[in-house]
Enzyme design. Sequence first.
Site, PDB file in Angstrom:
ATOM      1  N   HIS A 374      -8.071 -15.984  13.323  1.00 50.36           N
ATOM      2  CA  HIS A 374      -7.297 -16.769  14.232  1.00 50.36           C
ATOM      3  C   HIS A 374      -6.391 -17.707  13.391  1.00 50.36           C
ATOM      4  CE1 HIS A 374      -6.907 -18.182  18.487  1.00 50.36           C
ATOM      5  NE2 HIS A 374      -5.616 -17.861  17.829  1.00 50.36           N
ATOM      6  N   GLU A 615      -2.705   4.809   9.761  1.00 48.68           N
ATOM      7  CA  GLU A 615      -3.446   3.606   8.654  1.00 48.68           C
ATOM      8  C   GLU A 615      -4.758   4.283   8.468  1.00 48.68           C
ATOM      9  OE1 GLU A 615      -3.674   0.025  10.752  1.00 48.68           O
ATOM     10  OE2 GLU A 615      -4.049   0.828  12.630  1.00 48.68           O
ATOM     11  N   ASP A 639      -4.228  -1.334   6.186  1.00 53.38           N
ATOM     12  CA  ASP A 639      -5.209  -0.453   6.415  1.00 53.38           C
ATOM     13  C   ASP A 639      -5.348   0.520   5.708  1.00 53.38           C
ATOM     14  OD1 ASP A 639      -7.355  -1.756   7.774  1.00 53.38           O
ATOM     15  OD2 ASP A 639      -6.024  -1.842   9.758  1.00 53.38           O
ATOM     16  N   CYS A 686       4.771  -1.275   8.856  1.00 49.08           N
ATOM     17  CA  CYS A 686       4.748  -2.829   9.238  1.00 49.08           C
ATOM     18  C   CYS A 686       3.479  -3.385   8.619  1.00 49.08           C
ATOM     19  CB  CYS A 686       4.296  -2.480  10.915  1.00 49.08           C
ATOM     20  SG  CYS A 686       3.048  -1.669  11.446  1.00 49.08           S
TER      21      CYS A 686
HETATM   22  C1  PEP Z   1      -2.045  -2.440   8.843  1.00 49.76           C
HETATM   23  O1  PEP Z   1      -3.044  -2.153   8.870  1.00 49.76           O
HETATM   24  O2  PEP Z   1      -1.063  -2.244   7.998  1.00 49.76           O
HETATM   25  C2  PEP Z   1      -1.350  -3.279   9.974  1.00 49.76           C
HETATM   26  C3  PEP Z   1      -0.145  -3.624  10.200  1.00 49.76           C
HETATM   27  O3  PEP Z   1      -2.281  -3.583  11.066  1.00 49.76           O
HETATM   28  P1  PEP Z   1      -3.364  -4.984  10.756  1.00 49.76           P
HETATM   29  O4  PEP Z   1      -2.891  -5.818   9.601  1.00 49.76           O
HETATM   30  O5  PEP Z   1      -3.120  -5.842  12.051  1.00 49.76           O
HETATM   31  O6  PEP Z   1      -4.533  -4.404  10.584  1.00 49.76           O
HETATM   32 MG    MG Z   2      -4.349  -2.157  10.687  1.00 48.17          MG
END
Ligand code: PEP
Ligand code: MG
Length: 770
Positions: A374, A615, A639, A686
């Site tokens: 968080h 991912e 991921d 992303c």
């Molecule tokens: C990712 O896995 O690249 C992603 C954007 O999701 P998070 O970082 O929230 O797991």
């Molecule tokens: Mg992710």
Amino acid sequence: MAEAQANASSMLAMLRTISQEVNAARDLPAALAIIVRRVRAAMKSHVCSVYLYNEETDRYVLRATEGLNKRAVGKVSMEPGEGLVGLVGSRGETLTLEDAMSHPRFLYFPETGEERYASFLGTPIIHHRKVLGVLVVQQKERRQFDEGDEAFLITMSAQLSGVIAHAEATGSIRGLDKKRGKGIQEARFTGVPGAPGVALGTAVVVLPPADLEVVPDKATDNIADELILLDRALSAVREEVRLLSSRLAKRLRPQEQALFDVYLMLLDDNALAGDVRRQIKAGQWAQGALRQVVEKHLQRFERMADDYLSERAADIKDLGRRLLSHIQQAHQQTLVYPDNTILVSEELSPAMLGEVPPGKLAALVAVEGTRNSHTAILARAMGIPTVVGAQDLPYTRLDGIELIIDGYHGDIYTNPGPLLREQYEQVIQEEQQISRELDSLRQLPCVTPDGHQITLWANTGLAADIPRAQQRGAEGVGLYRSEVAFMNTARFPSESEQVQQYREQLAAFHPLPVTMRTLDVGGDKPLSYFPIKEENPYLGWRGIRISLDHPEIFSVQLRAMIKASAGLDNLRILLPMISGIHELEDAQYHIHRAWRELCDEGLQVKLPPVGIMIEVPSAVYQAHDLARMADFISVGSNDLTQYLLAVDRNNARVAALYDYLHPAVLAALQQIVSAAHDCNRPVSICGEMAGDPLAAVLLMAMGFDSLSMNATHLPRIKWLLRQMPMQHARQLLQQTMQMDSPYLVHSTLVLELESMGLDKALNPGASVQI
Ligand code: PEP
Ligand code: MG
């Protein structure tokens, strides 16, 4: 058989005891003294010594011994390859000799008196591939050290290497106390990047209440005040004990009642209190003095075989905690936050950030925690450089010392020397200057000199991300992490609460698109009110798997998202952790159902486009099938990198292996883009790599339609891509896709940007040479 088992378990018990004692040692010399004493006894040898490698002199120096002449400590040393110890060190292998003197490398050091010892067993002490030193046992008479002896010493050395590395680092910091000032040596610790940015400031260590073990050593100028604190705490605890005793008087037998007298005796000046007082008078603050004394008593008690006496250890611990909580209460009001405060804690809570006066907080460091915890999310939204997961950091000893925090790379530097400080000060200045220059780009599109346009989106989570994303010219949201809203509450938020949160994001960016990811908890993203205990959380119940297993939670979220988009129609729904087509089919069913329900309830709203995150490796191989069924694709490279390379993205120990420029990751990304475009689906990315200038060039060349990133990086990426012809980026991609090593890819890209005069775009610190 039974005997072998008994041996093995007694050995394990011995290893455990030694490690515990060593772990509890206050400094390196104390740790080494325990090691040599205990190992000599355990192996029934005549000598046990530790030699540690000194980088400056390039020699192995005798640092502790039990059996050799103690006056030789610190004096006897050898080069790598010199003597038997040097040989073990340079080869990094164990050496066993029944007749050491007949070995051609045997070297005689008269200071040690070791001519009397015939047999030699030495093993290297290795931490993270580095030989830290050599652990040696010697025997007077000829002794054939057997495989069991070797295995014991190797096990011991492997267990101790981490402790020694840690103690070495700790020792170097302690010597660098700002008061003592001179001879400052900088040290570097690695964690995991939590929020980008670089800061230089002063550590303020925030401790969990009344946790004696983590109380730092701290010199005090005000001995009288610290003594008063101690006296007040002593009277308060005496009062507490008397009260407890009288309350329980009727329920306890007299002999049990006597326990309280023991407590009171322990608080006496002849026992704990007197020792603590002495430590304070020697210049230690009251809390540190208390910890030192309690630890000393605990060690003594815990080693005692007598059950009654070892039980007293628990009493001492309890008293220690009680005293500490009184001393800390008195200290609470006096916590001062200097300019450029760097908050350091085991775990950071958002409340801790709130206590720092505005404008004083420069950076954050947490020993625990992950980049999705968080506080890290909050720090990213607030633009505060943060490092998390710094497990090796001896954080309790950092209070008041100067630190550099590199939130881009996850590095922490303690007591930076003038050179390092200058480099980082320059980085900070350049960053400020660049961000001023980049302001002018805000309204401009991201178009390359040869006319290729790519969309730059922001990743958001908190409401605070909205203005930051807008100020930095985001053309929409490529990833709204909906779980952040779920982490802020004490229960699952209701449909109307969710509608409000989502509407805020959708309305703020309207008419630009907002890509809302459905709940992605599990793995490193916990919800306090929905605990998941698993052996292997990253391969367990996370992301879409939870949503599909809990349609009652999923459908509320889907309804809220769709409801919130009524009249705005800029919502895109994104599904996390999709690993096969069934999950997508099932999720689509729930989305249709929620939408139909809302339409039946009379709401006029469009069915939003539904996309998936790629991912998981299986989704890469099924990218065609998935792309055909989805409206758009977004790659979660954080991921994806972790799963492709089998490297935990939050484990600082393997952080060097976590590299999204790895050829395998690049090949997977290229494959995903081709699959999406074959099916005429837009594809974005992303994960963090979208905001890394080096990676962004390749991603654009691969054909990604949009890059979605932390708003901090957005102007820099735009500045770079606006000067990078697509044609040129494609050539670079072609070249790097032939490479077999991530390092090669990295250096090729850095050199290319340098030669084009675009290296200003590199994340600050990338060029800092340590
Ligand atoms: C990712 O896995 O690249 C992603 C954007 O999701 P998070 O970082 O929230 O797991
Ligand atoms: Mg992710």
